[in-house]
Design a protein around this motif. Structure first.
Motif, PDB file in Angstrom:
ATOM      1  N   ASN A 153       2.890 -20.626 107.128  1.00 17.74           N
ATOM      2  CA  ASN A 153       3.559 -21.401 106.028  1.00 17.74           C
ATOM      3  C   ASN A 153       2.799 -22.200 105.136  1.00 17.74           C
ATOM      4  N   GLU A 154       1.483 -22.903 106.042  1.00 13.87           N
ATOM      5  CA  GLU A 154       0.605 -23.836 105.253  1.00 13.87           C
ATOM      6  C   GLU A 154      -0.759 -22.942 104.732  1.00 13.87           C
ATOM      7  N   PRO A 155      -0.944 -23.175 103.576  1.00 15.48           N
ATOM      8  CA  PRO A 155      -1.980 -22.625 102.970  1.00 15.48           C
ATOM      9  C   PRO A 155      -3.518 -22.805 103.439  1.00 15.48           C
ATOM     10  N   GLU A 156      -3.393 -23.966 104.091  1.00 10.04           N
ATOM     11  CA  GLU A 156      -4.957 -24.217 104.705  1.00 10.04           C
ATOM     12  C   GLU A 156      -5.012 -23.512 106.007  1.00 10.04           C
TER      13      GLU A 156
ATOM     14  N   ARG B  66      -3.762 -20.571 106.489  1.00 11.39           N
ATOM     15  CA  ARG B  66      -3.910 -19.174 106.072  1.00 11.39           C
ATOM     16  C   ARG B  66      -5.389 -18.816 105.490  1.00 11.39           C
ATOM     17  N   ALA B  67      -5.859 -19.852 104.881  1.00 10.38           N
ATOM     18  CA  ALA B  67      -7.363 -20.040 104.383  1.00 10.38           C
ATOM     19  C   ALA B  67      -8.308 -20.020 105.598  1.00 10.38           C
TER      20      ALA B  67
ATOM     21  N   SER C 170      -1.496 -18.254  97.285  1.00 11.37           N
ATOM     22  CA  SER C 170      -2.476 -19.877  97.129  1.00 11.37           C
ATOM     23  C   SER C 170      -3.890 -19.312  96.512  1.00 11.37           C
TER      24      SER C 170
ATOM     25  N   VAL D  50      -6.505 -19.787  99.545  1.00 12.98           N
ATOM     26  CA  VAL D  50      -6.783 -18.661 100.324  1.00 12.98           C
ATOM     27  C   VAL D  50      -7.545 -17.509  99.675  1.00 12.98           C
ATOM     28  N   ARG D  51      -7.285 -17.276  98.584  1.00 13.78           N
ATOM     29  CA  ARG D  51      -8.038 -16.143  97.524  1.00 13.78           C
ATOM     30  C   ARG D  51      -9.355 -16.348  97.581  1.00 13.78           C
TER      31      ARG D  51
ATOM     32  N   ASP E  81      -1.348 -13.082  98.396  1.00 16.21           N
ATOM     33  CA  ASP E  81      -1.005 -14.542  98.596  1.00 16.21           C
ATOM     34  C   ASP E  81      -1.026 -15.323  97.345  1.00 16.21           C
TER      35      ASP E  81
END
Length: 198
Positions: free
Chosen positions: A136-139, A141-142, A182, A185-186, A180
Motif C-alpha cells: 500500500n505504501e509507495p515508499e 514499493r520503491a 506512483s 516507484v517508476r 504503478d
C-alpha cells in the motif's frame, strides 16, 4: 563511544542506537570503526529483538544499511551474521519505516556483492520482495524496486541460473512497476534497473 556499545544496560540501548544513527547519518566513515571493533553486532542484536519497539529496530536497520554500504568488510561480516535472514523476517512488519529500512539494508548488502546475492537467492529474497511491489505504501514499493534492481546488478560473471533469475526479476518489474501510479516507484525503476529492462 564505541565502548558504550559493549554495555549490557538495557536502559541505554534505545539511546545508543539513536546516537549512533545520527553519527552514521553525518559521517558514514564510522562504519570502519564499527566493523573493526564488532560494534555492528549491537545493531544486529537490536534489529532481531522483537521485544524492542519497531521504531528502534528501524534505526538499527538504518545503521546496518550504512555499515554495509559500499564497504566490503562490513558486507562480509553482516552476511556471516545472517543479515539477509534477519531482514527477510522483518520485511512484512506492520511498521512501515521498519519494512522500508530492512529492504534498503538488503539492497545495500547485496549491492556489488555476489555472496550476499546468492544467499538472497537461497532464501527466496527476490520472491519475497515481489510481494512488496504491491504494498500500500509507495515508499515500500520503491524500496522493493531498488532492492530488486541492486539484486539484478550484482552478478559480474553470468551463469545460466543467474541469467534466469535476473530475467524473472526483470519481467516482474516490467509487468508490475510499469502499471504503478506512483511516480516515485517508476523513477526508482528507471534509475536503478539495467538498461535492458528500462
Amino acid at each position: 563511544m564505541l565502548k558504550l556499545l559493549q554495555s549490557s544496560a538495557r536502559e541505554l540501548r534505545n539511546l545508543l542506537v539513536f546516537i549512533w544513527a545520527k553519527i552514521l547519518a553525518v559521517d558514514n566513515s564510522c562504519q570502519v570503526d564499527l566493523v573493526r571493533d564488532n560494534g555492528y553486532r549491537y545493531f544486529l542484536q537490536i534489529l532481531q529483538d522483537y521485544t524492542i519497539p519497531g521504531d528502534h529496530r528501524t534505526i538499527a536497520a538504518f545503521a546496518m544499511a550504512v555499515i554495509v554500504q559500499d564497504y566490503p568488510p562490513g558486507q562480509e561480516l553482516a552476511l556471516q551474521e545472517n543479515l539477509v535472514s534477519i531482514c527477510l523476517e522483518q520485511i512484512n512488519d506492520a511498521n512501515v519505516q521498519l519494512k522500508l529500512w530492512t529492504i534498503i539494508c538488503l539492497a545495500k548488502l547485496w549491492e556489488r556483492y555476489d555472496k550476499a546475492r546468492w544467499c538472497g537467492v537461497r532464501d527466496s529474497a527476490h520472491e519475497k520482495l515481489f510481494a512488496l511491489l504491491r504494498d500500500n505504501e509507495p515508499e515500500v514499493r520503491a524500496a522493493a524496486v531498488y532492492a530488486l534492481g541492486t539484486f539484478m546488478n550484482t552478478e559480474m560473471e553470468r551463469s545460466k541460473h543467474a541469467t534466469n533469475i535476473d530475467q524473472s526479476v526483470a519481467m516482474m518489474l516490467i509487468n508490475v512497476v510499469s502499471q504503478d501510479m506512483s511516480t516515485l516507484v517508476r523513477k526508482v525503476r528507471v534509475a536503478n534497473s539495467p538498461a535492458s529492462i528500462v
